[in-house]
Design a protein around this motif. Structure first.
Motif, short mmCIF file in Angstrom:
data_model
loop_
_atom_site.label_atom_id
_atom_site.label_comp_id
_atom_site.label_asym_id
_atom_site.label_seq_id
_atom_site.Cartn_x
_atom_site.Cartn_y
_atom_site.Cartn_z
N PRO A 109 0.81 -1.22 0.00
CA PRO A 109 0.00 0.00 0.00
C PRO A 109 0.85 1.28 0.00
N PHE A 110 2.09 1.17 0.48
CA PHE A 110 3.01 2.31 0.53
C PHE A 110 4.29 1.94 -0.20
N PRO A 111 4.95 2.91 -0.80
CA PRO A 111 6.19 2.59 -1.52
C PRO A 111 7.32 2.22 -0.57
N ASP A 112 8.09 1.23 -0.97
CA ASP A 112 9.28 0.83 -0.24
C ASP A 112 10.25 0.22 -1.23
N PRO A 113 11.30 0.88 -1.59
CA PRO A 113 11.80 2.15 -1.07
C PRO A 113 11.03 3.35 -1.64
N ILE A 114 11.14 4.46 -0.94
CA ILE A 114 10.43 5.68 -1.32
C ILE A 114 11.18 6.46 -2.39
N TRP A 115 12.51 6.44 -2.35
CA TRP A 115 13.29 7.34 -3.21
C TRP A 115 12.98 7.20 -4.69
N PRO A 116 12.72 5.99 -5.26
CA PRO A 116 12.39 5.96 -6.69
C PRO A 116 11.09 6.71 -7.01
N VAL A 118 9.93 9.34 -5.37
CA VAL A 118 10.26 10.77 -5.30
C VAL A 118 10.98 11.21 -6.57
N VAL A 119 11.92 10.42 -7.04
CA VAL A 119 12.64 10.76 -8.28
C VAL A 119 11.67 10.83 -9.46
N LEU A 120 10.76 9.86 -9.56
CA LEU A 120 9.79 9.88 -10.65
C LEU A 120 8.85 11.09 -10.53
N ALA A 121 8.50 11.47 -9.32
CA ALA A 121 7.66 12.66 -9.11
C ALA A 121 8.40 13.92 -9.57
N ILE A 122 9.68 14.00 -9.28
CA ILE A 122 10.48 15.15 -9.72
C ILE A 122 10.57 15.19 -11.24
N ALA A 153 0.27 13.56 -11.92
CA ALA A 153 1.10 12.38 -11.68
C ALA A 153 2.11 12.67 -10.57
N ALA A 154 2.77 13.82 -10.64
CA ALA A 154 3.74 14.18 -9.60
C ALA A 154 3.06 14.26 -8.23
N ALA A 155 1.91 14.91 -8.19
CA ALA A 155 1.17 15.04 -6.92
C ALA A 155 0.71 13.68 -6.40
N GLY A 156 0.22 12.82 -7.29
CA GLY A 156 -0.23 11.49 -6.89
C GLY A 156 0.90 10.64 -6.35
N LEU A 157 2.06 10.74 -6.97
CA LEU A 157 3.21 9.97 -6.48
C LEU A 157 3.64 10.44 -5.10
N VAL A 158 3.71 11.76 -4.91
CA VAL A 158 4.12 12.30 -3.60
C VAL A 158 3.07 11.99 -2.54
N MET A 190 11.02 6.52 -20.58
CA MET A 190 10.11 6.83 -19.47
C MET A 190 9.23 5.64 -19.10
N LEU A 191 8.81 4.88 -20.09
CA LEU A 191 8.03 3.67 -19.78
C LEU A 191 8.85 2.74 -18.90
N LEU A 192 10.11 2.55 -19.24
CA LEU A 192 10.97 1.66 -18.45
C LEU A 192 11.19 2.20 -17.03
N ILE A 193 11.37 3.51 -16.90
CA ILE A 193 11.52 4.11 -15.57
C ILE A 193 10.25 3.91 -14.75
N CYS A 194 9.09 4.16 -15.35
CA CYS A 194 7.81 3.99 -14.64
C CYS A 194 7.58 2.54 -14.24
N LEU A 195 7.90 1.62 -15.14
CA LEU A 195 7.78 0.19 -14.81
C LEU A 195 8.71 -0.19 -13.67
N ALA A 196 9.94 0.32 -13.70
CA ALA A 196 10.90 0.02 -12.64
C ALA A 196 10.40 0.53 -11.29
N VAL A 197 9.87 1.74 -11.26
CA VAL A 197 9.34 2.30 -10.01
C VAL A 197 8.17 1.46 -9.52
N LEU A 198 7.27 1.10 -10.41
CA LEU A 198 6.12 0.28 -10.04
C LEU A 198 6.60 -1.06 -9.46
#
Length: 119
Positions: free
Chosen positions: A3-10, A12-16, A56-61, A105-113
């Motif tokens: 339900p919560f991201p773990d780790p958080i940093w990816p 945050v990076v995607l939100a930025i 998207a940035a707001a939803g991620l944060v 960007m698709l690969l980055i989003c998939l990696a974060v997910l």
């Protein structure tokens, strides 16, 4: 699925990245305007991209504290970039914007997910 991201940093990076992309779309940078032109995205609808990318940035944060919101936002970003790749393919735009920008960007989003919510 967590339900919560773990780790958080990816997340945050995607939100930025998403927020930066939104800023670049306000008065589209030349390479973004060219990308929109290449896929036939109408000028009158370009403001939608700013809203989507800021959302998207707001939803991620917010998803750092609101259960499942970050994961849902990451899934939505994956869907967005699948649609972007489809638009490039449909327009026969097979250059850098397809392979570096949209696919990257698709690969980055998939990696974060995967790494922040599924594994």
């Amino acid at each position: 699925m967590s339900p919560f991201p773990d780790p958080i940093w990816p997340v945050v990076v995607l939100a930025i990245i998403s927020a930066g992309d939104a800023v670049l779309c306000i008065k589209p940078a030349a390479f973004i305007a060219q990308c929109f032109d290449d896929v036939g995205w109408p000028h009158r609808l370009r403001w939608i991209m700013v809203a989507l990318k800021l959302a998207a940035a707001a939803g991620l944060v917010a998803g750092i504290w609101i259960p499942y919101l970050g994961a849902v936002t990451a899934v939505a970003l994956v869907a967005y970039f699948v649609a972007a790749i489809s638009a490039h393919l449909r327009a026969r735009d097979l250059g850098r914007t397809l392979f570096v920008n949209a696919t990257g960007m698709l690969l980055i989003c998939l990696a974060v997910l995967l790494f922040s919510f599924l594994l």
